[in-house]
Design an enzyme around this catalytic site. Structure first.
Site, mmCIF file in Angstrom:
data_model
loop_
_atom_site.group_PDB
_atom_site.id
_atom_site.type_symbol
_atom_site.label_atom_id
_atom_site.label_comp_id
_atom_site.label_asym_id
_atom_site.label_seq_id
_atom_site.Cartn_x
_atom_site.Cartn_y
_atom_site.Cartn_z
ATOM 1 N N ASP A 32 0.936 -1.308 -0.041
ATOM 2 C CA ASP A 32 0.078 -0.100 -0.098
ATOM 3 C C ASP A 32 0.910 1.192 0.090
ATOM 4 O O ASP A 32 2.164 1.232 0.301
ATOM 5 C CB ASP A 32 -0.848 0.194 1.244
ATOM 6 C CG ASP A 32 -2.043 0.782 1.211
ATOM 7 O OD1 ASP A 32 -1.964 2.042 0.835
ATOM 8 O OD2 ASP A 32 -3.269 0.318 1.041
ATOM 9 N N TYR A 153 -13.954 5.786 -13.944
ATOM 10 C CA TYR A 153 -13.883 4.925 -12.968
ATOM 11 C C TYR A 153 -14.917 3.561 -13.409
ATOM 12 O O TYR A 153 -14.247 2.399 -13.429
ATOM 13 C CB TYR A 153 -14.644 5.355 -11.663
ATOM 14 C CG TYR A 153 -14.781 4.234 -10.656
ATOM 15 C CD1 TYR A 153 -13.897 4.155 -9.730
ATOM 16 C CD2 TYR A 153 -15.944 3.725 -10.337
ATOM 17 C CE1 TYR A 153 -13.709 3.178 -8.728
ATOM 18 C CE2 TYR A 153 -15.995 2.491 -9.286
ATOM 19 C CZ TYR A 153 -14.955 2.364 -8.680
ATOM 20 O OH TYR A 153 -14.828 1.437 -7.531
ATOM 21 N N LYS A 157 -13.169 -0.251 -14.355
ATOM 22 C CA LYS A 157 -13.344 -1.768 -13.649
ATOM 23 C C LYS A 157 -14.255 -2.657 -14.581
ATOM 24 O O LYS A 157 -14.176 -3.746 -14.251
ATOM 25 C CB LYS A 157 -14.533 -1.230 -12.356
ATOM 26 C CG LYS A 157 -14.005 -0.359 -11.355
ATOM 27 C CD LYS A 157 -12.800 -1.220 -10.533
ATOM 28 C CE LYS A 157 -12.388 -0.368 -9.308
ATOM 29 N NZ LYS A 157 -11.530 -1.347 -8.552
#
Ligand SMILES: NC(=O)c1ccc[n+]([C@@H]2O[C@H](COP(=O)([O-])OP(=O)(O)OC[C@H]3O[C@@H](n4cnc5c(N)ncnc54)[C@H](O)[C@@H]3O)[C@@H](O)[C@H]2O)c1
Length: 257
Positions: A32, A153, A157
Site C-alpha cells: 500500500d 471509474y 473496472k
C-alpha cells in the site's frame, strides 16, 4: 496457514479482508502507499516493480493467494483511475502468476458493480482491453475532462472484470483460479466524504439487503466475499464476477447473468 499478498490492505475493504484473514491465522503481506508492510505507489510502474521484486524476494517458494484491491474512486484524476484501477491490478497479477503457480494458488480482483451502469464507456473499455499499452493510454486519457471521471471509474473496472473473464481459462490450464468481486456502494474512506446530494443519488434505489433503509454495505460484507473466493471452498469457481452489492445487480438486471 496460507500466504496472502494484498494490495490496498490498509483501509476500507482491503483492511477488513486483511483482518479477517489474519484472524483465520493466515500470513498477509500488505502492499500500500500508506501503512503497508511494503510501501509503494502502485499507480506508477516503478512502484509496482519495487513491490513485485519484494514479493519475489520474500516468498521465493510461492504464494497461495493474491488479492488486487488497491483502487481510487470516481473523483480521482483520469490518469490515476486508469493507472491504478486497471493497469496496477493487471500488471501485478501477471507478474506474480509464477509465484501463484508454484502453489497452485488463486487471485481475487476487486472490481465494482458500477461495471453495469450507464456511465461505462465501451470505447474506453475496448481501448484498455485490446490495446493495453499503458503509456499511450495514459497519454490519451489526460485530456478527459474531470466531469467524466465517473465514466473513467466504471470503465476501468469494467475492463478489469472483462480481463479476469478472458484470462481465467488460461490460468486454469496452469492449475490457477482468478475471480473478481464487484462491490456495491460500501462505507469506506473512499465514500465517507460524499455530500448529502451524492449520497441521496447513490441510494436512489436502496440496497435490497438493507430493506429500504438508506445506508451502504459494510466493508466486512465485501471482505467475506473476497475471502470466500480465495479459499479452498471456492475451488470449483473460476472466471466469475461475484456481485457483492446486496442484490442491486439482480434488481436492475434480473434477466442478465
Ligand atoms: N467503497 C465502495 O463503495 C466501492 C465500491 C465498488 C468498488 N470499490 C473498490 O474497492 C477497492 C477498495 O476501496 P475502498 O472502498 O476500500 O477504499 P479505500 O480508499 O479505503 O481503500 C483503497 C486502498 O488502496 C490504497 N491505495 C490508494 N491509492 C494507492 C496507490 N496509488 N498505491 C497503493 N495503494 C493505494 C489505499 O491506501 C487504501 O488502503 C477499490 O478498488 C475500489 O475501487 C469500492
Amino acid at each position: 496457514m496460507s500466504t496472502y499478498v494484498i494490495t490496498g490492505g490498509t483501509t476500507g475493504i482491503g483492511a477488513a479482508t486483511r483482518k479477517l484473514l489474519q484472524a483465520q491465522g493466515h500470513e498477509v503481506f500488505n502492499i500500500d502507499f500508506k501503512g503497508g508492510d511494503y510501501l509503494a505507489d502502485l499507480s506508477t510502474q516503478e512502484g509496482r516493480q519495487g513491490a513485485i521484486d519484494e514479493v519475489f524476494r520474500r516468498y521465493p517458494d510461492g504464494i497461495d493467494v493474491l488479492i488486487c484491491n488497491a483502487g481510487v474512486g470516481p473523483t480521482a484524476p483520469p490518469q490515476m483511475i486508469f493507472a491504478l484501477n486497471f493497469f496496477a491490478s493487471v500488471r501485478i497479477a501477471e507478474a506474480l502468476r509464477p509465484l501463484l503457480k508454484k502453489k497452485r494458488g488463486n487471485c481475487v480482483i476487486t472490481s465494482s458493480n458500477s461495471i453495469t451502469n450507464m456511465t461505462v464507456r465501451m470505447d474506453w473499455v475496448d481501448m484498455l482491453s485490446n490495446v493495453m499499452d499503458e503509456e499511450r493510454i495514459l497519454e490519451f486519457v489526460k485530456d478527459i475532462p474531470r466531469t467524466q471521471t465517473a465514466s473513467c471509474y466504471s470503465s476501468s473496472k469494467h475492463a478489469l472484470a472483462r480481463w479476469v473473464r478472458r484470462i481465467s481459462p488460461s490460468w486454469a490450464v496452469d492449475g490457477l483460479r482468478i475471480n473478481s468481486v464487484a462491490p456495491g456502494n460500501t462505507t469506506t474512506p473512499m465514500t465517507q466524504n460524499m455530500t448529502d446530494a451524492q449520497m441521496d443519488a447513490a441510494l436512489l434505489i436502496p440496497i435490497p439487503t438493507r430493506y429500504g433503509r438508506k445506508e451502504f454495505l459494510d466493508a466486512e460484507e465485501i471482505a467475506n466475499g473476497i475471502v470466500f473466493l480465495a479459499s479452498p471452498m471456492a475451488s470449483g469457481i473460476n472466471g466469475v464476477i461475484l456481485f457483492v452489492d446486496g442484490g442491486i445487480d439482480a434488481l436492475l438486471r434480473s434477466e442478465r447473468f
